[in-house]
Design a protein around this motif. Structure first.
Motif, mmCIF file in Angstrom:
data_model
loop_
_atom_site.group_PDB
_atom_site.id
_atom_site.type_symbol
_atom_site.label_atom_id
_atom_site.label_comp_id
_atom_site.label_asym_id
_atom_site.label_seq_id
_atom_site.Cartn_x
_atom_site.Cartn_y
_atom_site.Cartn_z
ATOM 1 N N THR A 17 12.595 -33.605 62.796
ATOM 2 C CA THR A 17 13.349 -34.795 63.155
ATOM 3 C C THR A 17 14.843 -34.484 63.051
ATOM 4 O O THR A 17 15.238 -33.418 62.586
ATOM 5 C CB THR A 17 13.018 -35.968 62.216
ATOM 6 O OG1 THR A 17 13.407 -35.618 60.890
ATOM 7 C CG2 THR A 17 11.534 -36.300 62.253
ATOM 8 N N GLY A 18 15.657 -35.428 63.469
ATOM 9 C CA GLY A 18 17.100 -35.240 63.427
ATOM 10 C C GLY A 18 17.648 -35.077 62.024
ATOM 11 O O GLY A 18 18.654 -34.414 61.809
ATOM 12 N N THR A 19 16.964 -35.665 61.045
ATOM 13 C CA THR A 19 17.423 -35.570 59.658
ATOM 14 C C THR A 19 16.803 -34.384 58.926
ATOM 15 O O THR A 19 17.020 -34.217 57.734
ATOM 16 C CB THR A 19 17.087 -36.864 58.888
ATOM 17 O OG1 THR A 19 15.681 -37.123 59.012
ATOM 18 C CG2 THR A 19 17.883 -38.033 59.410
ATOM 19 N N GLY A 20 15.992 -33.595 59.626
ATOM 20 C CA GLY A 20 15.434 -32.393 59.016
ATOM 21 C C GLY A 20 14.054 -32.548 58.417
ATOM 22 O O GLY A 20 13.558 -31.634 57.763
ATOM 23 N N LYS A 21 13.434 -33.710 58.603
ATOM 24 C CA LYS A 21 12.079 -33.905 58.093
ATOM 25 C C LYS A 21 11.065 -33.392 59.110
ATOM 26 O O LYS A 21 11.374 -33.267 60.294
ATOM 27 C CB LYS A 21 11.825 -35.386 57.818
ATOM 28 C CG LYS A 21 12.699 -35.947 56.719
ATOM 29 C CD LYS A 21 12.473 -37.417 56.540
ATOM 30 C CE LYS A 21 13.405 -37.988 55.488
ATOM 31 N NZ LYS A 21 13.304 -39.451 55.420
ATOM 32 N N LEU A 22 9.859 -33.110 58.649
ATOM 33 C CA LEU A 22 8.804 -32.619 59.531
ATOM 34 C C LEU A 22 7.905 -33.764 59.957
ATOM 35 O O LEU A 22 7.359 -34.482 59.127
ATOM 36 C CB LEU A 22 7.979 -31.540 58.816
ATOM 37 C CG LEU A 22 8.632 -30.172 58.723
ATOM 38 C CD1 LEU A 22 7.824 -29.267 57.811
ATOM 39 C CD2 LEU A 22 8.760 -29.541 60.079
ATOM 40 N N LYS A 23 7.763 -33.909 61.271
ATOM 41 C CA LYS A 23 6.933 -34.962 61.844
ATOM 42 C C LYS A 23 5.587 -34.370 62.237
ATOM 43 O O LYS A 23 5.510 -33.248 62.740
ATOM 44 C CB LYS A 23 7.638 -35.525 63.076
ATOM 45 C CG LYS A 23 7.018 -36.780 63.645
ATOM 46 C CD LYS A 23 7.945 -37.412 64.660
ATOM 47 C CE LYS A 23 8.042 -36.559 65.920
ATOM 48 N NZ LYS A 23 8.661 -37.267 67.038
ATOM 49 N N ARG A 24 4.500 -35.098 62.003
ATOM 50 C CA ARG A 24 3.162 -34.617 62.316
ATOM 51 C C ARG A 24 2.327 -35.746 62.890
ATOM 52 O O ARG A 24 2.654 -36.927 62.725
ATOM 53 C CB ARG A 24 2.479 -34.072 61.062
ATOM 54 C CG ARG A 24 2.259 -35.144 59.994
ATOM 55 C CD ARG A 24 1.336 -34.720 58.879
ATOM 56 N NE ARG A 24 1.219 -35.759 57.870
ATOM 57 C CZ ARG A 24 0.361 -36.765 57.927
ATOM 58 N NH1 ARG A 24 -0.449 -36.887 58.966
ATOM 59 N NH2 ARG A 24 0.322 -37.662 56.966
ATOM 60 N N ASN A 57 6.339 -25.076 51.827
ATOM 61 C CA ASN A 57 5.472 -24.098 52.485
ATOM 62 C C ASN A 57 5.601 -24.169 53.993
ATOM 63 O O ASN A 57 5.552 -23.146 54.680
ATOM 64 C CB ASN A 57 4.016 -24.319 52.076
ATOM 65 C CG ASN A 57 3.762 -23.890 50.650
ATOM 66 O OD1 ASN A 57 4.391 -22.963 50.166
ATOM 67 N ND2 ASN A 57 2.855 -24.565 49.980
ATOM 68 N N MET A 58 5.774 -25.360 54.525
ATOM 69 C CA MET A 58 5.885 -25.517 55.969
ATOM 70 C C MET A 58 7.176 -24.887 56.485
ATOM 71 O O MET A 58 7.184 -24.253 57.539
ATOM 72 C CB MET A 58 5.840 -27.000 56.363
ATOM 73 C CG MET A 58 4.546 -27.691 56.047
ATOM 74 S SD MET A 58 3.104 -26.819 56.661
ATOM 75 C CE MET A 58 3.458 -26.733 58.364
ATOM 76 N N LYS A 59 8.273 -25.038 55.762
ATOM 77 C CA LYS A 59 9.539 -24.443 56.183
ATOM 78 C C LYS A 59 9.458 -22.917 56.144
ATOM 79 O O LYS A 59 10.128 -22.226 56.903
ATOM 80 C CB LYS A 59 10.673 -24.923 55.255
ATOM 81 C CG LYS A 59 10.924 -26.403 55.307
ATOM 82 C CD LYS A 59 11.965 -26.769 56.306
ATOM 83 C CE LYS A 59 12.276 -28.255 56.184
ATOM 84 N NZ LYS A 59 13.387 -28.660 56.998
ATOM 85 N N LYS A 60 8.604 -22.390 55.243
ATOM 86 C CA LYS A 60 8.437 -20.943 55.145
ATOM 87 C C LYS A 60 7.738 -20.370 56.372
ATOM 88 O O LYS A 60 8.098 -19.309 56.865
ATOM 89 C CB LYS A 60 7.631 -20.610 53.883
ATOM 90 C CG LYS A 60 7.697 -19.165 53.461
ATOM 91 C CD LYS A 60 6.890 -18.913 52.203
ATOM 92 C CE LYS A 60 7.539 -19.561 50.994
ATOM 93 N NZ LYS A 60 6.805 -19.245 49.744
#
Length: 65
Positions: A17-24, A57-60
């Motif tokens: 997302t624009g704020t850096g969160k992960l959308k699923r 872990n997801m960012k990795k």
């Protein structure tokens, strides 16, 4: 140091997302939908934010996304 490889499986399932969160996408929307209420199925259409416990872990595995 060589470039890191992105996990293609994760790249297809998550967006930033624009704020850096992960959308699923939400689970339980693929089959056996007759016993689920219309309200439940409608709520499953909306995207969700990945839980904070999984973000590290997801960012990795998504280094460039």
């Amino acid at each position: 140091m060589p470039k890191m490889k992105t996990s293609r499986a994760a790249a297809k399932r998550f967006k930033l997302t624009g704020t850096g969160k992960l959308k699923r996408a939400k689970a339980y929307k693929r089959h056996i939908l007759t016993k689920k209420s219309t309200k439940t199925k409608r709520n499953l259409r909306q995207a969700a934010i990945t839980d904070a416990t999984n973000v590290k872990n997801m960012k990795k595995i998504l280094p460039y996304i």
